[in-house]
Structures are given as structure tokens and as C-alpha cells.
Design an enzyme around this catalytic site. Structure first.
Site, mmCIF file in Angstrom:
data_model
loop_
_atom_site.group_PDB
_atom_site.id
_atom_site.type_symbol
_atom_site.label_atom_id
_atom_site.label_comp_id
_atom_site.label_asym_id
_atom_site.label_seq_id
_atom_site.Cartn_x
_atom_site.Cartn_y
_atom_site.Cartn_z
ATOM 1 N N TYR A 141 0.816 -1.214 0.000
ATOM 2 C CA TYR A 141 0.000 0.000 0.000
ATOM 3 C C TYR A 141 0.851 1.267 0.000
ATOM 4 O O TYR A 141 0.375 2.341 -0.365
ATOM 5 C CB TYR A 141 -0.936 0.029 1.207
ATOM 6 C CG TYR A 141 -2.055 -0.990 1.163
ATOM 7 C CD1 TYR A 141 -2.337 -1.708 0.013
ATOM 8 C CD2 TYR A 141 -2.829 -1.238 2.287
ATOM 9 C CE1 TYR A 141 -3.359 -2.646 -0.021
ATOM 10 C CE2 TYR A 141 -3.859 -2.161 2.264
ATOM 11 C CZ TYR A 141 -4.119 -2.864 1.105
ATOM 12 O OH TYR A 141 -5.138 -3.791 1.082
ATOM 13 N N LYS A 191 2.994 -15.493 2.835
ATOM 14 C CA LYS A 191 2.894 -16.310 1.618
ATOM 15 C C LYS A 191 4.311 -16.630 1.167
ATOM 16 O O LYS A 191 4.731 -16.367 0.043
ATOM 17 C CB LYS A 191 2.118 -15.547 0.536
ATOM 18 C CG LYS A 191 1.700 -16.404 -0.655
ATOM 19 C CD LYS A 191 0.733 -17.518 -0.289
ATOM 20 C CE LYS A 191 0.279 -18.264 -1.547
ATOM 21 N NZ LYS A 191 -0.508 -19.478 -1.237
ATOM 22 N N ASP A 223 -3.723 -17.962 2.531
ATOM 23 C CA ASP A 223 -4.923 -18.626 2.032
ATOM 24 C C ASP A 223 -5.438 -19.667 3.026
ATOM 25 O O ASP A 223 -6.649 -19.796 3.234
ATOM 26 C CB ASP A 223 -4.676 -19.247 0.658
ATOM 27 C CG ASP A 223 -3.339 -19.966 0.541
ATOM 28 O OD1 ASP A 223 -2.525 -19.912 1.480
ATOM 29 O OD2 ASP A 223 -3.101 -20.581 -0.519
ATOM 30 N N ASP A 247 -5.405 -6.457 6.028
ATOM 31 C CA ASP A 247 -6.593 -5.746 5.572
ATOM 32 C C ASP A 247 -7.705 -6.734 5.239
ATOM 33 O O ASP A 247 -8.869 -6.563 5.638
ATOM 34 C CB ASP A 247 -6.221 -4.912 4.337
ATOM 35 C CG ASP A 247 -7.319 -3.964 3.901
ATOM 36 O OD1 ASP A 247 -8.333 -3.832 4.622
ATOM 37 O OD2 ASP A 247 -7.169 -3.344 2.831
ATOM 38 N N ASP A 251 -11.125 -8.000 7.986
ATOM 39 C CA ASP A 251 -12.522 -7.843 7.577
ATOM 40 C C ASP A 251 -13.246 -9.188 7.571
ATOM 41 O O ASP A 251 -14.427 -9.265 7.913
ATOM 42 C CB ASP A 251 -12.600 -7.193 6.192
ATOM 43 C CG ASP A 251 -12.383 -5.690 6.246
ATOM 44 O OD1 ASP A 251 -12.358 -5.134 7.356
ATOM 45 O OD2 ASP A 251 -12.225 -5.068 5.184
#
Length: 355
Positions: A141, A191, A223, A247, A251
Site C-alpha cells: 500500500y 505467503k 490462504d 486488511d 474484515d
């Protein structure tokens, strides 16, 4: 000497929910003999209307000088056509930058009284009590990017993910220290089977774990972590991860309890930290007195815990919220037949009575 709390109501339901949280903070502070002062400042669309900027310099300076910032919410349809650099959401991004808010803490706790609101089966979510520690000011980001360029005859865009060892160390230390006052387990999410930044992340977290031998550490690919949050969320205590992965996972985890109106968060800085509910400004219900104040009240409890180091006051606020729900009070977002319907003011009164 009194400690100063800066309150930034923001837009939409922000004023209503921060008023509720301040009232509860005042009563908890009185009960535990904590001397606090409160100073109010504007940000978001409200500030834009008054000052032509979503984040006035006066608000920034006050936040920097405070012992903690209680933030409501920003944004709304009213400002949809404002120039992008002046949109209300720029206020929270600006505060993250100016205050150096490097980590977001997102607790997710599903109490027995709210199990039925979860979209998952009761036996899956009963007992969920976890915290996601998300790196907040690094990663993809905040990396270099290109919106459009020609490459081999085709248009492409790109974003650069990068992390340094000090950035990973800082967030990992916070995760380990958070686990120490909870259940003593950190799950680091990456990852590393694909990404070079994730391999550096995993090496760094693993090395740092030697300094926290009282805390258990395991690793999951992002994942798999996303899947485990839906299948077996009670296995988690503290999840530590990068900006992008955090992020998404935070959520997903917020859905476990069935209502985002209940979810608090903390953004931790080197000096001053900021505390806010995760829901938005909800302009459609602003001014109607029906907003759920509990997410903001629980954010105030986090302020007590993490900024003021007043653990007993934090527990008092959290217990009062739990008792109000256990006694059957529900705001409209949670109301079902058989419960006691409460607007914002009534729910606040009920919680205050239980502090």
C-alpha cells in the site's frame, strides 16, 4: 497531572457514538480514580466544510500532544464529488502518517450472547477470542507504483511490495507482547512459498521468537489462514501479518460476530495511538439516535488498556457492555423478537448503569 484525550467525532454517526463512549470513559475513570481531560477537534467531511481541508493542522497538533485519540467515523455521500485529495477519508490516512501509527489491532470476541448473530454455526464461533495485529504503514500500500505504462506493446500497471527487517521486527514484537497478556500464542501469516517479502517476514519473526520463549509461535500461509478463520477460528489467539493480508483477514474475522457495529480497533503509534470502531459513518441513520455505540465504547476500553495502561478500567468498560447484552438490550442492528429494543441513548444509559 491529568491525561489528555483528543476526541474526533468526524461525520455521520460519529458525534453520537463518541458522545456515548466519552460518557462511559468518564464514569469508568471516576470509578478507578483516573484524571482525564477531553478536547474535541474536527476531521473528515465536517472539517472540509468548515476549513476547506479534511485534516486541519490544529487537529494534527492536538492529536500529537494527546495521550490518546478517540475517533468516530468519516465520510458520506455528501462529499462524493470532492476532489480526491480532499475527500474525508484522507483524514484518517493523514493521522496514520502524522502519528506514525504503525500497527492496527483488531480484536474479535464472540460472546455467548451474540453467538446466534454469526453467519457460522454456533459450535464453530462459540469461544472465539482473537486479535489481528496488522502492519499499517508499509508493504504494497505504501510502495512505489505505476498507474499505466507500455510494456511489450501492452498497457500495464504495477505496485511494489517491500518490507525491511526493522519494520517486521517492530510489528512482531507488538504481536508477541500482546500474546503475553492474552493466551500466549502468535500465528504469523505470510505467503513465503511464493513471495520474497514473505520469506524475509518469516525469517525475521522466527528469529525474534527466541526472545519470547513463553509465547508459542506457528506459521500459516494467508490462504490457509483465511480458510481456518471460517472453519476453526477458536484456534487463534494473536494473528500477526502484513498490511495487505491484514486488511483482508481482519474484515473476514469481523464477520464472525455478526455485527460490525460491535467491533473496536486500535492503531498503535510510537507515542500517540488512535482508537476507533471499524464501522463507517452510516449517513443513512445519522441523527436518528439508533446507531450502535458499543464498537466505539469498546474502542475507548482499548484506549484505557493500550494508551493509558489502565487495565482495570478497560475491563470495567468491557464487562459493562457484556452485561448490557446479557440482560437482553439490543440496538436496532441487533434487535430480534424477545429482546429489549434500545436506541443509542438508552443503550448508553444501560451500559453506564453497569460500569
Amino acid at each position: 497531572m491529568a491525561r489528555k484525550i483528543v476526541v474526533i467525532p468526524g461525520d455521520g454517526i460519529g458525534k453520537e457514538i463518541t458522545e456515548s463512549a466519552v460518557a462511559v470513559m468518564k464514569k469508568a475513570a471516576e470509578k478507578h480514580h483516573i484524571d482525564l481531560t477531553y478536547e474535541y477537534h474536527d476531521a473528515g467531511g465536517t472539517a472540509y466544510d468548515k476549513f476547506g481541508t479534511p485534516l486541519p493542522e490544529k487537529t494534527i497538533e492536538a492529536a500529537k500532544a494527546s495521550d490518546g485519540v478517540l475517533f468516530g467515523a468519516v465520510g458520506g455521500d455528501k462529499w462524493d464529488n470532492v476532489e480526491p485529495t480532499l475527500r474525508p477519508e484522507k483524514a484518517i490516512l493523514g493521522l496514520r502518517k502524522h502519528l506514525g501509527l504503525y500497527a492496527n489491532l483488531r480484536p474479535v470476541k464472540v460472546s455467548d450472547t451474540l453467538v446466534e448473530y454469526s453467519p457460522l454455526k454456533a459450535d464453530v464461533v462459540r469461544g472465539v477470542d482473537l486479535v489481528i495485529v496488522r502492519e499499517l504503514i508499509g508493504g504494497i500500500y505504501f510502495g512505489d507504483r505505476c498507474e499505466s505504462e507500455q510494456h511489450n506493446g501492452a498497457e500495464r500497471a504495477w505496485d511494489l511490495e517491500n518490507y525491511s527487517v526493522p519494520e517486521v521486527e517492530r510489528i512482531a514484537k507488538l504481536a508477541f507482547e500482546t500474546a503475553r497478556i492474552r493466551k500466549g500464542k502468535v500465528t504469523s501469516v505470510d505467503k513465503s512459498n511464493v513471495l520474497a517479502t514473505s520469506r524475509l517476514w518469516r525469517r525475521t519473526v522466527t528469529r525474534l521468537a527466541d526472545d519470547y520463549k513463553d509465547v508459542a509461535l506457528d506459521h500459516l500461509y494467508v490462504d490457509n489462514c483465511a480458510m481456518q478463520l471460517a472453519l476453526h477460528p477458536t484456534q487463534f489467539d494473536v494473528i500477526c501479518t502484513s498490511n495487505l493480508f491484514g486488511d483482508i483477514l481482519s474484515d473476514e474475522a469481523a464477520v464472525l460476530g455478526g455485527s460490525i457495529g460491535m467491533m473496536p480497533s486500535a492503531s498503535i503509534g510510537e507515542k500517540t495511538s488512535l482508537f476507533e470502531p471499524i464501522h463507517g459513518s452510516a449517513p443513512d441513520i445519522a441523527g436518528k439516535g439508533i446507531a450502535n455505540p458499543i464498537g466505539t465504547i469498546l474502542s475507548a476500553a482499548m484506549l484505557m488498556r493500550y494508551s493509558l495502561k489502565e487495565e482495570e478500567a478497560a475491563k470495567t468498560i468491557e464487562a459493562a457492555c457484556d452485561k448490557a447484552l446479557a440482560d437482553g438490550y439490543r440496538t436496532p442492528d441487533l434487535y430480534k423478537d424477545g429482546f429489549k429494543k434500545a436506541n443509542t441513548e438508552k443503550m448508553t444509559e444501560v451500559i453506564l448503569d453497569r460500569v
